[in-house]
Structure formats: C-alpha cells, structure tokens
Design an enzyme around this catalytic site. Sequence first.
Site, mmCIF file in Angstrom:
data_model
loop_
_atom_site.group_PDB
_atom_site.id
_atom_site.type_symbol
_atom_site.label_atom_id
_atom_site.label_comp_id
_atom_site.label_asym_id
_atom_site.label_seq_id
_atom_site.Cartn_x
_atom_site.Cartn_y
_atom_site.Cartn_z
ATOM 1 C CD GLU A 94 -2.897 -1.134 2.377
ATOM 2 O OE1 GLU A 94 -4.042 -1.543 2.177
ATOM 3 O OE2 GLU A 94 -2.497 -0.744 3.483
ATOM 4 C CB CYS A 107 2.870 7.439 3.133
ATOM 5 S SG CYS A 107 3.384 6.357 4.467
ATOM 6 C CB CYS A 114 7.236 -5.076 8.676
ATOM 7 S SG CYS A 114 8.436 -4.247 9.745
ATOM 8 C CB CYS A 118 5.909 -2.600 16.294
ATOM 9 S SG CYS A 118 7.566 -2.005 15.899
ATOM 10 C CB CYS A 121 2.674 -1.956 13.795
ATOM 11 S SG CYS A 121 2.872 -1.467 12.077
ATOM 12 C CG LEU A 217 11.646 7.142 21.658
ATOM 13 C CD1 LEU A 217 12.878 6.284 21.442
ATOM 14 C CD2 LEU A 217 12.071 8.541 22.120
ATOM 15 C CG HIS A 218 6.115 4.362 19.241
ATOM 16 N ND1 HIS A 218 5.565 5.518 18.727
ATOM 17 C CD2 HIS A 218 6.335 3.559 18.157
ATOM 18 C CE1 HIS A 218 5.452 5.404 17.418
ATOM 19 N NE2 HIS A 218 5.915 4.239 17.040
ATOM 20 C CB CYS A 335 0.575 6.145 11.846
ATOM 21 S SG CYS A 335 1.175 7.704 11.259
#
Length: 345
Positions: A94, A107, A114, A118, A121, A217-218, A335
């Site tokens: 996408e 984007c 991936c 995480c 996500c 970072l989160h 996001c």
Amino acid sequence: MPALLDLRSMLPEELAAALEPFGTPAYRSRQIFGWLQRRGAEQLGEMTDIPKADRALLGEHFRIAPCAIANKQAAERDGTVKYLLRLEDGETVESVVMRYAYGNTLCVSTQAGCRMGCAFCASGLHGLTRNLLPGEMLGQIHAARRDLGVEISHIVLMGTGEPLDNYENVLRFLRLASHPEGLHIGQRKISLSTCGLAPQIDRLQGEHLGLTLSVSLHAPNDAIRSALMPVNRRWPVEALLAACRRYAQSSSRRVSFEYALFRGVNDSVACAEELAGRLRGMLCHVNLIPGNPVPERGFARSEPAAVQAFARALERRGINATVRRSLGGGIEAACGQLRNQTKRT
Ligand code: SAH
C-alpha cells in the site's frame, strides 16, 4: 525474482554501462533514464522516440518491475488517497497520498510485510515477505502521479516495512528519486522513519544525505519500549538515542521522534517527564500521534485530554512537541494501519 535486471532500479551510470555492450550511445541511455524516472514510463512501448529496435533489445535483456494499481480508496474528508499496488509476483503493498498546503506527500512502502514485530502495528502481522526493489518504490510514486495527474513533492518512507532493514535498495531509491534527470525530489523533502536499527542510523549518517531522520520511539524507557517493540531488546533506548544524537550533530538537522499514544500504556504525564529528561539537549522534535486502532492488536487510543497533557508536559520541559493531525483514518490509511492485503484473513 526474475533474472532480468529491473531498468527502473538502475542509476544513470549503471544504465549506460549496461547498454553500452549493445552499442547504445550515451545520449540514448540518458533518454531512456528520463522516460523511466521522470516521465514514469511503465512499458517500453511508451518510449515513442526510442527506435523500435532499441526497445526490442531492452525488452530482451531487461524488465520494468511493475507496480500496478489494484485498488484505490479516497477519503472524502481530507483528500487522502490509499493505493493497493500489485507487484510482479502477485505481492501487494500500500501507499498513501496526503495532501497538504505545501504539496502532495507520498507515504512509500519499502517492504512487503515487516519483520520488526511491533506490538501495535498492522504492517507486521504476517511477518516479512520480501524487500521491495528501488524500482518498486519509485513505481509507487509514478502510479500516484499518473493516476491523480499531480506532482508528488515530498516523500515519507513511512509505509509498510522497515527502510533500514532494506538498506541498499532504499539508498538507491533515494538517489534515484532525487536525481536531477529523474523526479528531482530534494533530500530535504524526504523523511525516513525507522523503528531504531542503531548501527544503520550511523551508516545512514555517513551518507550525508540531508534527509530528515524520523525515529519511532513510542516509549521513554526500556521496560515499556521492549514490551512494545522487540527491536529495543537488541538496541535499547540509550544506544538508540546515542545514534540519534550523532545523527543530529553531524547533520545539524533535528531528529523527529514519533510517539504514538496508547491508553494506559505509554501516555502518562510521568512518561512525558521521563521522555523529556532523556531528550534534553538534543536537536529534536516530538511528533505525538494518537494511537490508531488495529483490531487484531487491541491497543486503545489515548483520550484527547491525555494527549494534550502529554504535549504540555514535554513543552514545559523545553521539548518541542506537536500533535500530529491524523489523515486517512476512515480508509485505514493512517499510521500503523497499512498492511499486506493478500495476507489479510
Ligand atoms: N518501520 C519504520 C517505518 C514505518 S513508519 C518505523 O517503524 O518507523 C509507520 C509509523 O507508524 C511508525 O512510527 C510506527 O511505529 C507507527 N505506528 C504503527 N502502528 C501504529 C498505530 N497503531 N498507531 C499509531 N502509529 C502507529
């Protein structure tokens, strides 16, 4: 991957060197580069001012890895457009066009899936399928330009995938996208986001590209960050921030920290204070993003009041922070919501 080289992934000098054995003059290879990189040709047949014999030769020895629009969704509210693109092996990725007053930003996805895992996500739900070629990243830009009839002025490497986990291809993509005879998108109009592969940040710094480094970072500490992001167990917060400081110092550009706020996880004022302490003295900016819902993940978005309190606590301690306006939420283009549709269950 097919054996034939992808023409759109080649730098101009590589294209010239590859065509030279066939007796193709340098001006002709520059013309072909322009067709591929500036005019966004998807097929050799579009290159009408290249002699047929040359096109036939190109077709025999090279390919243009496709990036074809399989689906498109537009958000009525903010004009955001999300594309589902089909690649040559049937994989899909996408990309998202966001419209801002200063121009159109794409984007871009850098991998199909991936492997960073995480916890919050959608892009990593099924692991990594494969790296994208530079030409497949460029294909995302050309597909959007062509479909919308607009220019793309800014790029954010914030789609599916970890750009620094596909380092060589991403670097080549950056060189091609900013090439004066290609799209000529200045490095200052490009942001690269990473989940924190510290050694690769140092490597990137050594390239002196002038792009904006964005770091997801989160969390303010290892306990919270390691629970959210497995990468933190390999390169903990201090190692990551040390690499970021080196990047900021050597580039004189501020590092942008992404911080998605999830209710009760990382959104307390105490977290903000701890974060401010960690970032003190660094040339940086914090982008606060109210966490986006991913049904499989079960994290809840922070309350607006908690987001504001977090931002104020950072500002009070002299850390520059903004709350990011979220675009494309209604079409799952925000996001963390991009995913590999072929694997959707
Ligand atoms: N792998 C790179 C590039 C992806 S950018 C990186 O991690 O930076 C996508 C951004 O969206 C990252 O900052 C990611 O952490 C963030 N994100 C992922 N899931 C999210 C969610 N559910 N809500 C808000 N942001 C999310």
